[in-house]
Design a protein around this motif. Structure first.
Motif, PDB file in Angstrom:
ATOM      1  N   ARG A 110      21.002 -44.154  -2.857  1.00 37.63           N
ATOM      2  CA  ARG A 110      21.023 -45.571  -2.483  1.00 37.63           C
ATOM      3  C   ARG A 110      22.036 -46.336  -3.333  1.00 37.63           C
ATOM      4  O   ARG A 110      22.745 -47.216  -2.832  1.00 37.63           O
ATOM      5  N   ALA A 111      22.124 -45.998  -4.622  1.00 37.31           N
ATOM      6  CA  ALA A 111      23.101 -46.657  -5.491  1.00 37.31           C
ATOM      7  C   ALA A 111      24.527 -46.343  -5.035  1.00 37.31           C
ATOM      8  O   ALA A 111      25.383 -47.233  -5.002  1.00 37.31           O
ATOM      9  N   TYR A 112      24.795 -45.087  -4.666  1.00 36.19           N
ATOM     10  CA  TYR A 112      26.120 -44.730  -4.161  1.00 36.19           C
ATOM     11  C   TYR A 112      26.476 -45.573  -2.932  1.00 36.19           C
ATOM     12  O   TYR A 112      27.591 -46.076  -2.807  1.00 36.19           O
ATOM     13  N   VAL A 113      25.512 -45.694  -2.029  1.00 35.84           N
ATOM     14  CA  VAL A 113      25.746 -46.427  -0.779  1.00 35.84           C
ATOM     15  C   VAL A 113      26.000 -47.909  -1.062  1.00 35.84           C
ATOM     16  O   VAL A 113      26.921 -48.514  -0.496  1.00 35.84           O
ATOM     17  N   ARG A 114      25.209 -48.501  -1.948  1.00 37.55           N
ATOM     18  CA  ARG A 114      25.385 -49.920  -2.253  1.00 37.55           C
ATOM     19  C   ARG A 114      26.739 -50.186  -2.899  1.00 37.55           C
ATOM     20  O   ARG A 114      27.416 -51.183  -2.577  1.00 37.55           O
ATOM     21  N   MET A 165      31.773 -39.911  -0.721  1.00 40.13           N
ATOM     22  CA  MET A 165      31.478 -38.525  -0.387  1.00 40.13           C
ATOM     23  C   MET A 165      31.728 -37.591  -1.568  1.00 40.13           C
ATOM     24  O   MET A 165      31.068 -36.556  -1.704  1.00 40.13           O
ATOM     25  N   GLY A 166      32.676 -37.962  -2.432  1.00 41.10           N
ATOM     26  CA  GLY A 166      32.884 -37.167  -3.640  1.00 41.10           C
ATOM     27  C   GLY A 166      31.678 -37.221  -4.554  1.00 41.10           C
ATOM     28  O   GLY A 166      31.276 -36.210  -5.139  1.00 41.10           O
ATOM     29  N   GLY A 187      33.400 -29.597   5.488  1.00 41.71           N
ATOM     30  CA  GLY A 187      32.284 -30.515   5.706  1.00 41.71           C
ATOM     31  C   GLY A 187      32.497 -31.865   5.045  1.00 41.71           C
ATOM     32  O   GLY A 187      32.390 -32.912   5.698  1.00 41.71           O
ATOM     33  N   PRO A 188      32.817 -31.903   3.722  1.00 36.59           N
ATOM     34  CA  PRO A 188      33.064 -33.193   3.080  1.00 36.59           C
ATOM     35  C   PRO A 188      34.233 -33.957   3.690  1.00 36.59           C
ATOM     36  O   PRO A 188      34.179 -35.186   3.804  1.00 36.59           O
ATOM     37  N   SER A 189      35.279 -33.250   4.099  1.00 38.00           N
ATOM     38  CA  SER A 189      36.428 -33.934   4.711  1.00 38.00           C
ATOM     39  C   SER A 189      36.036 -34.584   6.032  1.00 38.00           C
ATOM     40  O   SER A 189      36.415 -35.724   6.321  1.00 38.00           O
ATOM     41  N   ALA A 190      35.268 -33.858   6.848  1.00 40.97           N
ATOM     42  CA  ALA A 190      34.801 -34.418   8.117  1.00 40.97           C
ATOM     43  C   ALA A 190      33.875 -35.611   7.863  1.00 40.97           C
ATOM     44  O   ALA A 190      33.925 -36.610   8.584  1.00 40.97           O
ATOM     45  N   ALA A 191      33.056 -35.510   6.818  1.00 43.37           N
ATOM     46  CA  ALA A 191      32.137 -36.606   6.489  1.00 43.37           C
ATOM     47  C   ALA A 191      32.908 -37.865   6.106  1.00 43.37           C
ATOM     48  O   ALA A 191      32.542 -38.976   6.504  1.00 43.37           O
ATOM     49  N   VAL A 211      39.939 -48.458   1.829  1.00 45.46           N
ATOM     50  CA  VAL A 211      38.829 -47.897   2.605  1.00 45.46           C
ATOM     51  C   VAL A 211      38.799 -46.383   2.425  1.00 45.46           C
ATOM     52  O   VAL A 211      37.731 -45.787   2.228  1.00 45.46           O
ATOM     53  N   ARG A 212      39.966 -45.755   2.514  1.00 45.03           N
ATOM     54  CA  ARG A 212      40.028 -44.296   2.317  1.00 45.03           C
ATOM     55  C   ARG A 212      39.543 -43.925   0.920  1.00 45.03           C
ATOM     56  O   ARG A 212      38.799 -42.954   0.740  1.00 45.03           O
ATOM     57  N   ALA A 213      39.974 -44.702  -0.076  1.00 47.32           N
ATOM     58  CA  ALA A 213      39.547 -44.423  -1.452  1.00 47.32           C
ATOM     59  C   ALA A 213      38.042 -44.588  -1.610  1.00 47.32           C
ATOM     60  O   ALA A 213      37.376 -43.772  -2.264  1.00 47.32           O
ATOM     61  N   ALA A 214      37.491 -45.649  -0.991  1.00 47.90           N
ATOM     62  CA  ALA A 214      36.045 -45.879  -1.084  1.00 47.90           C
ATOM     63  C   ALA A 214      35.263 -44.755  -0.424  1.00 47.90           C
ATOM     64  O   ALA A 214      34.248 -44.288  -0.956  1.00 47.90           O
TER      65      ALA A 214
END
Length: 218
Positions: free
Chosen positions: A183-187, A157-158, A117-121, A149-152
């Motif tokens: 929201r903080a994670y997303v920002r 997701m981590g 699931g996390p990998s697909a996300a 981008v991959r790291a971000a």
């Protein structure tokens, strides 16, 4: 109905497995939980290993009730809505994921199911960054490398995964309410990929409009 029996047994297997793990999830316990006899269980799945393997595969597929749009209009809110659904799904399957990870040494396929699931996300998040770039939310001056981008995406997701899995047992680490934290994670993620507050083409039109409307004093 056969389909009803299969789903009932699979759901029962997930509940029993979450509580007892691979060794403790006996066919007798699963049959009792499902309200069927063991003969029905064996007729449907053949053996315990086949049943639990299928159960793990089913549980690894997080059903997303939200999706990321093809054309971003509000990246922060869109990502927040999507991440919130993913977080809720992980919390709902937290017990079974913990069992999958605890069984990973003896059964490596359990780890694959726990991380599917996390990998697909992460793949969906990377695709969303491509859409942000196409629609002008990331300019060339703010361009980041594919590796970044991959790291971000991995970091986003981590963080969501760690929050969902550990918030209940590590309250001193996760002190803010879930909505604020997500929201903080997303920002942080959007800043990391160089996303703008509004798409570049819209900002350019605003600047052009402002410059043409400016009057020179006599």
């Amino acid at each position: 109905m056969i389909v009803d029996h299969r789903q009932r047994i699979l759901h029962a297997a997930a509940r029993v497995y979450a509580q007892h793990g691979w060794r403790g999830a006996t066919t007798r316990r699963i049959a009792e939980e499902a309200g069927v006899n063991e003969v029905t269980l064996f007729r449907q799945f053949g053996c315990k290993d086949a049943l639990l393997d299928l159960m793990m595969q089913e549980c690894s597929r997080i059903k997303q009730a939200a999706s990321l749009p093809a054309e971003p209009a509000d990246p922060e809110q869109e990502l927040l809505d999507w991440v919130s659904v993913h977080h809720s799904a992980l919390v709902g399957m937290r017990a079974i994921v913990r069992q999958l990870l605890s069984d990973a040494v003896e059964r490596p396929d359990a780890a694959d199911c726990a991380t599917h699931g996390p990998s697909a996300a992460m793949a969906h998040v990377r695709e969303y960054v491509v859409k942000l770039r196409r629609n002008g939310w990331v300019t060339e001056s703010g361009e980041v490398s594919p590796a970044e981008v991959r790291a971000a995406a991995t970091m986003l997701m981590g963080a969501v995964y760690a929050d969902a899995m550990n918030r209940d047992i590590m309250p001193t680490m996760f002190t803010q309410p879930v909505p604020e934290t997500l929201r903080a994670y997303v920002r942080i993620f959007l800043r990391g990929v160089g996303a703008l507050q509004e798409p570049a083409h819209r900002a350019a039109r605003t600047v052009e409009r402002d410059s043409t409307s400016t009057t020179v004093p006599e």
